[in-house]
Each structure stands twice: as C-alpha cells, then as structure tokens.
Enzyme design. Structure first.
Site: not given
Length: 482
Positions: A159, A255, A289
C-alpha cells in the site's frame, strides 16, 4: 517470441550491488487495466541465502562507516528522488493503482523520510551514567553507546511501496545496518527502483539487497537465517504472528492490522471535518493501515454527518490512476473486490443500510458508506482494507470509546471534541498506539512514533524510534580505582 513478450520489462534480483538473473520470472499485472507491466524475478531460497551472505559480509563495512558518510548517502537518495519524483510516482500509480496525486504525495513523504534518516544518522548517541549514585560505584565513569545489529530482514506491503520501504531501509542504513528487502508481490518495481537510487547515491555493495517473489519462500528463509538479526514486517496479523513464533531471540517489529475509528462529539462544526473524514476513509481506496473505517457520531450530529458524508463522497471521481483528477481507482486485486462486496452484502443481510456506494465496476469499488452496522459484522470488526466506512450513532463519548476499544486492533484513533476534559479522558481510555485529538486516525508524519497494541503489532516505526529497535545498547564502565 510474441510481441508482448518482446516488449515486456524484465526485472532481476538486486544482490551485492548487482542485478542478478533468476531461474524463474512471474508476470506482474496492472490492478487497473489488468495489462502486463513486467516480468519479475522469483527468488529461490538459494537466492535469499546469497542476498543474506552479501548483507552479512557488508555489515562490518557499514558499521565502520562514519555517521556523516551514512548521512551523506541518505541525503543523496533524497536528492535523486527529488529529481526523479515524477518517475517514482508513475511507478507507484502503475503497479499499485494509487491515484497519481496520492502517489506524488507518497514520493514527497518518502523524500522526507530519507531526510529524517540522514539527520538521525548524526544523532545516534547514548548517555552518561552517574555510577556513584550507588554504593560501590565511586570513581567509575560509565556511558552507553548504540551499535548496529547487523543484517535486517525487511518485509514490506503493497500500500505504500516506497514510503514504508523507506521506514525500514532509511533507519537501517542510518544506524549502520545492512538490509535484505522483500517487497510485496504486487509492488516490487518501487523497491527495485529504490535499489537503483541507492546504488547511484553511493551505498556500499551488499548494504541493500532486494529479493522479489514468494513471501512464504523468502520470509521463511529470512526468519530462519541466524545471520539475520532482526525482522521488520508490515502486513497481516496472521503472517506477523507466524514470524514472531518462528523468530526465537531474533528482534522483531510488527506493524499489523488495524480498524481505525474516529469519535465525533456534540458541538463540532461538521463543515470543518467532512473533507478530512472523506479523505481518511477513501484515500488510496481505503488501503491504508490507519484508514478511517469506523465513525462513532453523537446522536445530535449523526443525521447531518451521514448526509454531508454522502454528499462529499458522491463528488469523488473514479477512474484511471494516472489521471490527475482521479480520487479513487482500482483495488489491488479482483479478490479484494469480491471480498469487500461479500462483506457489504453480509452487512446488508445483518440490517445495515448502504448510504452510498456498495457496488463495483471491474476492480473499482465505489466508495461505500454503511450505517446501522452491528459490531460483530466483518465490515465493523475486521480490517476491511477497501473504501468502506461504517457510521454509527452513539449517545455519549464514553459509549463511543467502549465501541472503539471493542476490537482486536489498536493502531490509532481520533476524536473531535470542543471539550478539553473530554479530550484528555479519551487519550487515557482509548486503548491504541496513538490518539489524534481533533483529527482523523489516518494522520501520520514520518518522524513520529508509529505502531499499535493488541493485534496491531509490536514495536514502533518513525525513524528515531526504528533506529532504537535496530541497534543494541552497550554499556561501557571505566574503573578509576584500578
């Protein structure tokens, strides 16, 4: 050889400062047009071994490189990226279907991240310890220093294919480590472009290696190799938990998932925040995210908020990512479109209302607003990673905080309120890694500590904080009583 094969760009592995042939190449397709973009090398476990070996052998060179030289290399990277910014943005738009204006913003942030890394390379330091604070510590001088771990295995998602790479590679190089980078299967071109940039910037051979291909093959090899001292991973909770379970004593930063929410208290001027909320929910098709996935709105403002969100969402332009006027383009794959539509249908069956969107054209999912969604439905409790926002009514901020915390995830959350006491209470009670007061949870700049709690991961990124996790603290004590 067909004309298509003859004109396809072939992308090799980058090992020890050289482009290396692979035994197998895999076609890469545009998420928007479905046209073949490139043939990309598929690394074997042996290729990964060669990359780790190159990084391991270069580790001593990097550790001994003076801070100003490491900083100079990172400054050169930023300068080269500034000159090639349009090219870089075009690569992101092509392989990720990120709208070009959003891709340009990512390139700007990538440049900033490498600049921060250059600055932090010159700020690595320890502290002096007053040894005589303890009996027996008299006439001793003590201080700490930070030393690089060695080889860092970096595994990055699709992303933010340049900036999330920068958040791993930048601090690693700044702190004198070496890197074996495994980019996402859909977005390898950005990482291979950056390898070219780092080589031009003067990075020693072996300090950055890029291996493309199967996540299972490459990830497994990196996690199991004792020469790799740390894994920095951004991706799904399932894969991240698997990495941690196999990593043993290897350092790990993860993450992982998110389900970011904003709380809107009574008394807020909605006209000031609607554009921000639309951007938070639908920028890069919601594949962020900390994308705004849930909004909990005080009952006094709920109807007005929904109405204004729908109006603003309907004005978004859908289309070609290379078109500067495009706001929303294709999701990363057709499977993600199918999944998102299935989750929307489940929400409808569960009594939710589709206030906007809810349909797709090819791989473009229309920005979707859902209201009245039960907390147990997938669009509410899982990470949707698509242009979908759930808007629910609450009677109080306390009720909203309870709803936000009722999640497996805890990356960031936002609250809009005019009341300082309410804001301070929310910062204490929201169980997340970061609370944004009077902003959406999607806010991030590249030097702040970034990371979450619960299934959102462990450790922090943000250059200074990543460096702390990529270095070992060493204590030195001089005994003057000798």
């Amino acid at each position: 050889m067909s004309q298509v094969e003859a004109t396809t760009v072939k992308k090799q592995l980058f090992i020890n400062g050289e482009w290396v042939e692979a035994n197998k190449y895999t076609p890469l397709y545009s998420p928007y047009s479905n046209e073949e973009i490139a043939q990309v090398a598929s690394a074997t476990a042996e290729d990964v071994d060669r990359a780790v070996d190159a990084a391991y052998k270069a580790a001593e060179t990097m550790a001994e490189l003076p801070a100003h030289e490491r900083a100079g290399i990172l400054e050169n990277v930023a300068k080269i990226l500034e000159k090639r910014a349009d090219e870089a943005a075009g690569i992101i738009a092509n392989e990720a279907a990120k709208p070009i204006k959003t891709a340009r913003a990512e390139v700007d942030r990538t440049i900033a991240t490498y600049k921060f890394a250059a600055e932090e390379a010159k700020r690595m330091h320890g502290e002096t310890i007053p040894m005589d604070a303890a009996p027996g510590g008299e006439n001793r001088i003590a201080y700490t220093v930070r030393e690089p771990l060695g080889v860092i295995g970096a595994i990055t998602p699709f992303n933010f294919p340049m900036n999330l790479v920068a958040h791993k590679v930048g601090p690693a190089i700044a702190s004198g480590n070496t890197v074996v980078l495994k980019p996402a299967g859909q977005t390898p071109l950005s990482s291979l472009f950056l390898a070219e940039v780092f080589k031009e910037a003067g990075l020693p051979a072996g300090a950055l290696n890029v291996v493309t291909g199967s996540g299972a093959v490459i990830g497994e090899a990196l996690v199991k190799d004792d020469r790799v001292k740390k894994i920095s991973f951004t991706g799904s909770p399932a894969v991240g938990i698997g990495i941690r379970n196999k990593a043993g004593l290897k350092r790990v930063t993860l993450e992982l998932g998110s389900n970011a929410a904003v709380i809107i208290d009574s008394g807020i001027d909605l006209d000031k925040i609607i554009a921000r909320c639309v951007s938070g929910a639908f920028a890069f098709q919601g594949q962020v995210c900390i994308s705004l996935q849930r909004a909990y709105v005080h009952e006094d403002l709920y109807e007005e908020f929904v109405e204004k969100m729908v109006e603003a969402t309907d004005r978004l332009k859908l289309g070609d990512p290379q078109d500067p006027s495009t706001d929303v383009s294709a999701l990363i794959s057709s499977k993600d479109v199918e999944r998102a539509l299935a989750w929307i249908e489940e929400a409808k069956q569960g009594g939710a209302t589709v206030a906007a969107g809810g349909k797709a054209e090819r791989n473009i999912l229309h920005p979707t607003i859902l209201t009245g969604v039960e907390a147990a439905l997938k669009v509410s409790c899982q990470e949707v990673f698509a242009p979908i926002i759930v808007i629910n009514k609450v009677k109080s901020v306390e009720e909203a905080i309870s709803q936000v915390n009722d999640s497996r995830y805890g990356l960031q959350a936002g609250i809009y309120t005019e009341n300082i006491h309410t804001a301070l209470m929310a910062t204490r009670k929201l169980h997340v890694g970061g609370v944004m007061v009077n902003d959406i949870p999607t806010f991030r700049v590249d030097h702040m500590p970034y990371g979450g709690v619960k299934e959102s991961g462990v450790g922090r990124e943000g250059v200074k904080y990543a460096i702390e996790e990529m270095t070992e603290l060493k204590l030195v004590v001089f005994n003057q009583n000798y």
